[in-house]
Motif scaffolding. Structure first.
Motif, PDB file in Angstrom:
ATOM      1  N   LYS A 120     -82.388 -43.971 -14.792  1.00  0.00           N
ATOM      2  CA  LYS A 120     -83.776 -43.565 -14.598  1.00  0.00           C
ATOM      3  C   LYS A 120     -84.281 -42.810 -15.827  1.00  0.00           C
ATOM      4  O   LYS A 120     -85.436 -42.982 -16.246  1.00  0.00           O
ATOM      5  CB  LYS A 120     -83.897 -42.690 -13.347  1.00  0.00           C
ATOM      6  CG  LYS A 120     -85.316 -42.223 -13.068  1.00  0.00           C
ATOM      7  CD  LYS A 120     -85.380 -41.374 -11.813  1.00  0.00           C
ATOM      8  CE  LYS A 120     -86.800 -40.848 -11.581  1.00  0.00           C
ATOM      9  NZ  LYS A 120     -86.878 -40.000 -10.361  1.00  0.00           N
ATOM     10  N   ASP A 169     -92.401 -44.157  -9.451  1.00  0.00           N
ATOM     11  CA  ASP A 169     -91.165 -44.910  -9.220  1.00  0.00           C
ATOM     12  C   ASP A 169     -90.835 -45.717 -10.473  1.00  0.00           C
ATOM     13  O   ASP A 169     -91.662 -46.493 -10.953  1.00  0.00           O
ATOM     14  CB  ASP A 169     -91.338 -45.844  -8.021  1.00  0.00           C
ATOM     15  CG  ASP A 169     -90.037 -46.554  -7.653  1.00  0.00           C
ATOM     16  OD1 ASP A 169     -89.015 -46.295  -8.313  1.00  0.00           O
ATOM     17  OD2 ASP A 169     -90.057 -47.371  -6.712  1.00  0.00           O
ATOM     18  N   THR A 196     -88.247 -47.812 -10.652  1.00  0.00           N
ATOM     19  CA  THR A 196     -87.346 -48.905 -10.262  1.00  0.00           C
ATOM     20  C   THR A 196     -87.675 -50.197 -11.003  1.00  0.00           C
ATOM     21  O   THR A 196     -86.784 -50.864 -11.553  1.00  0.00           O
ATOM     22  CB  THR A 196     -87.423 -49.148  -8.747  1.00  0.00           C
ATOM     23  OG1 THR A 196     -87.091 -47.936  -8.068  1.00  0.00           O
ATOM     24  CG2 THR A 196     -86.459 -50.254  -8.333  1.00  0.00           C
TER      25      THR A 196
END
Length: 736
Positions: free
Chosen positions: A219, A698, A700
């Motif tokens: 991340k 986010d 992702t």
């Protein structure tokens, strides 16, 4: 050497045992040996897959195609593989000649296989990748890999050959097992070749999986990447450019040059051998005598052309025109290519020319004048002679008979045009419109016979017209009220080229020049004395047979990689003779200092300037903390650059400079950088502001995108890295 040879023989023996054991296991697993009808067909299908089967070991120092990690690749072995693949190509293409592009691809493919065998496969062994017998049996026989399916597919039909297929066209495993267990001799080698293809594929699949499974993005990395793409900075900077001070101000000694070369030798590593050549061209142009002779012949052709009927024109054109060309076209007043305006009032059969039109003498014949509608609308039914696989569907005679029968039915109104289009026409593109192609004019891209049926026809007319696609039943739905004349013109081309005598005379001149000036020194002096125009061909790569300014320079390139610097020789090309001098040699590896001395000297001079500029910065403004104060003491201008992001490599007002960009990214907002040497000069910069972190809720998708990019490069990057770590040398010019 004997010990190494014995070890290699053992390796070869073990490899052969492994191949035999796998094939034997395949045979054992298939049960009883069952004979199969059509072994001859299997031979035909598999023979194109055969490789040379030659060992890749051996070869002398004087006769090798290259080397990989110290292993020399025998030239004769490479040539045998090359010829085998060319023969396979010819068989697959009905004996068609192999063009230069295809030859180059074949050579590259063979060389890449050597790299796979000698660079990649040893890595597979080191990390424990293996392909077991059961796994190979599964991929070759039980559930054949896609490469097996492709090898058993007829390239003309796109279908698996019926000897190996089920009724639905899919591969029949039983038939395939029976075929495998019955092959012998060369066919057995072909099966093993397919087996090796599958085995190699499985190796690479496992290697790829091993690498890609080890690649992941955190991340934090995704967040940093997002900020690098979007976070903007504004900075102020001062720079003292290297080009602001003359090179003569800086004294660079031989020891400075040697030191820079030694410390920066990585900059002068040549990844691929290149050559440079200087050459002069002796063009072979037609003489006045040649021109007169060609013109006289063109006059003869024009005279004979006048006496021929239209029926005999084509055969005469094929006999007299360049390359047997038969060129007959329709023109309007606007598009007419004959320069004589009397063509519009002349009678059919009139001949014009010959005209000297640069590369050719051209003779034109007005074959006919037709009245043509400006536009027309037709519909048609196609009785084709080819299906989608380009296999004969009907003979031309059969198609003509069917078309004539349809025409009789239509004229007798026993069947509707619309129903025949849907159920009978082979032109799928027009079925949805009832065969209607709408309005068109003579500029439409239809074949001429098709267009003329409408533009020269009358509304309501139905006729049968032949084209290369078959026979068309064409109905003229409508024609425009306006019309124009169409002029049908036949053309004969006579090439304006030099005679053999002229070519021999120019060659004698070029050959004399080459003979009398056969050293670099004599060549250079003669070029100046005779006021010739020398041309340069730099960075010639081995195997690339196109040289700047020269087409078909294959022999010149081969010579360049086997000659010594300063050698002079002559080459004969299509329309010229070339005398070339080999002016430069750059071999693979570290380039000698004398070959790169100019660049090293320039950079060593810049390094000296950087030292001098840095001392000036320190002495005059070493304690100052603001960019403005430093600029004032050094007499430099403060400049600004806005909207800078990390992924740029250019600074506004400076140009490309990765060092400045990196320094700006690494400097905090409100801080001043150190005195730094960049690509363009010595600089100091201050980061005025950094855009606040742009956060995403986010990361992702960002992580997945980055992982996909990494995985997509895994194969090529790992292959490239292993090649870079290897000692690879390839001499393409010794192959073809």
């Amino acid at each position: 050497m004997n010990k190494q040879k014995n070890v290699q023989q053992q390796v070869d023996t073990e490899r052969k045992k492994e191949q035999v054991s796998v094939l034997e296991k395949i045979r054992r697993r298939t049960g009883l040996l069952v004979s199969i009808v059509g072994v001859a067909l299997l031979i035909f299908i598999l023979e194109s897959l055969l490789g040379s089967g030659a060992s890749i070991f051996g070869g002398s120092d004087l006769n090798y195609a290259g080397s990989i990690n110290g292993k020399k690749i025998d030239r004769n072995e490479f040539l045998m593989k090359f010829e085998n693949q060319l023969n396979n190509y010819r068989q697959r293409n009905q004996g068609r000649d192999v063009d230069e592009s295809t030859k180059t691809q074949v050579i590259e493919g063979i060389w890449q296989q050597y790299i796979i065998d000698l660079v990649m496969k040893p890595q597979f062994n080191k990390i424990g990748i293996a392909v077991g017998d059961d796994e190979l049996y599964e991929s070759v026989v039980v559930n054949p890999a896609q490469s097996i399916i492709q090898n058993l597919t007829d390239p003309n039909t796109g279908k698996i050959n019926e000897q190996f297929s089920r009724p639905d066209g899919s591969l029949d495993p039983l038939k395939w097992r029976q075929a495998v267990q019955n092959v012998t001799g060369e066919n057995e080698m072909a099966v093993r070749s397919m087996e090796e293809q599958v085995k190699d594929s499985r190796y690479f699949e496992k290697f790829r999986a091993l690498i890609t499974k080890g690649l992941y993005v955190t991340k934090a990395e995704a967040k940093q990447n997002y900020q690098n793409q979007n976070q903007k900075r504004e900075l102020s900077y001062i720079i003292k450019r290297f080009d602001s001070v003359s090179d003569t101000v800086v004294k660079v000694t031989d020891s400075d040059i040697q030191k820079y070369y030694k410390e920066h030798s990585y900059q002068y590593m040549n990844s691929e051998a290149t050559r440079s050549a200087e050459y002069v061209v002796f063009n072979v142009l037609p003489s006045k005598e040649d021109l007169a002779e060609i013109e006289n012949d063109a006059q003869r052709v024009a005279s004979e052309f006048k006496g021929l009927s239209v029926r005999d024109d084509s055969s005469f054109m094929a006999q007299e025109s360049e390359n047997g060309s038969i060129m007959i076209q329709n023109f309007t007043k606007k598009s007419m290519i004959i320069r004589d305006s009397s063509v519009f009032t002349s009678a059919a059969g009139t001949v014009f020319g010959p005209y000297n039109e640069g590369a050719y003498f051209k003779i034109y014949k007005l074959q006919g004048i037709n009245s043509m509608a400006d536009s027309a609308r037709i519909r048609h039914i196609l009785v084709g002679i080819n299906d989608a696989q380009q296999k004969p569907k009907r003979s031309l005679e059969q198609a003509k008979n069917e078309a004539d029968s349809i025409l009789v039915l239509l004229k007798a109104k026993k069947v509707s045009f619309d129903s025949l289009v849907v159920n009978y026409s082979d032109d799928g593109g027009s079925k949805t419109n009832g065969g209607d192609y709408g309005w068109f004019d003579e500029n439409e891209g239809f074949v001429e016979q098709f267009k003329n049926a409408g533009l020269m026809g009358s509304k309501g007319n139905i006729s049968v017209v032949e084209t290369q696609f078959g026979y068309h039943i064409i109905e003229v739905l409508d024609v425009s009220k306006t019309r124009h004349n169409s002029y049908r013109v036949a053309q004969i081309f006579k090439l304006i080229g030099p005679s053999d005598e002229t070519n021999q005379r120019v060659f004698a001149t070029a050959n004399q020049f080459a003979g009398e000036n056969n050293t670099a020194e004599l060549f250079d002096k003669a070029v100046v004395a005779q006021k010739l125009i020398p041309r340069m061909a730099n960075n010639i790569k081995e195997g690339n047979y196109q040289v700047s300014g020269l087409d078909g320079a294959k022999e010149l390139v081969k010579w360049a990689f086997n000659a010594n610097k300063g050698d002079v020789t002559i080459f004969t090309m299509t329309d010229k003779h070339v005398v070339a001098k080999l002016s430069g040699i750059k071999n693979q590896g570290l380039l000698p200092l004398e070959e790169v001395k100019d660049d090293v000297t320039m950079k060593a001079t810049q390094a000296k300037k950087a030292e001098m500029f840095t001392e000036e910065f320190k002495n005059k403004a070493g304690n100052d903390k603001s960019i403005e104060a430093i600029a004032g003491k050094l007499g430099l201008e403060v400049r600004k650059s806005s909207d800078l992001i990390a992924q740029q490599n250019t600074i506004e007002g400076v140009g490309p400079d990765n060092i400045m960009v990196g320094t700006a990214i690494g400097t905090k907002a409100g801080a001043l950088s150190k005195i730094t040497t960049g690509i363009n000069g010595v600089f100091v910069l201050a980061v005025n502001s950094v855009e606040k972190n742009i956060e995403m809720k986010d990361y992702t998708n960002q992580m997945k995108d980055m992982e996909r990019e990494l995985n997509g490069r895994a194969d090529s990057d790992s292959f490239y890295a292993l090649k870079e770590m290897s000692d690879i040398e390839f001499h393409k010019s010794r192959i073809d």
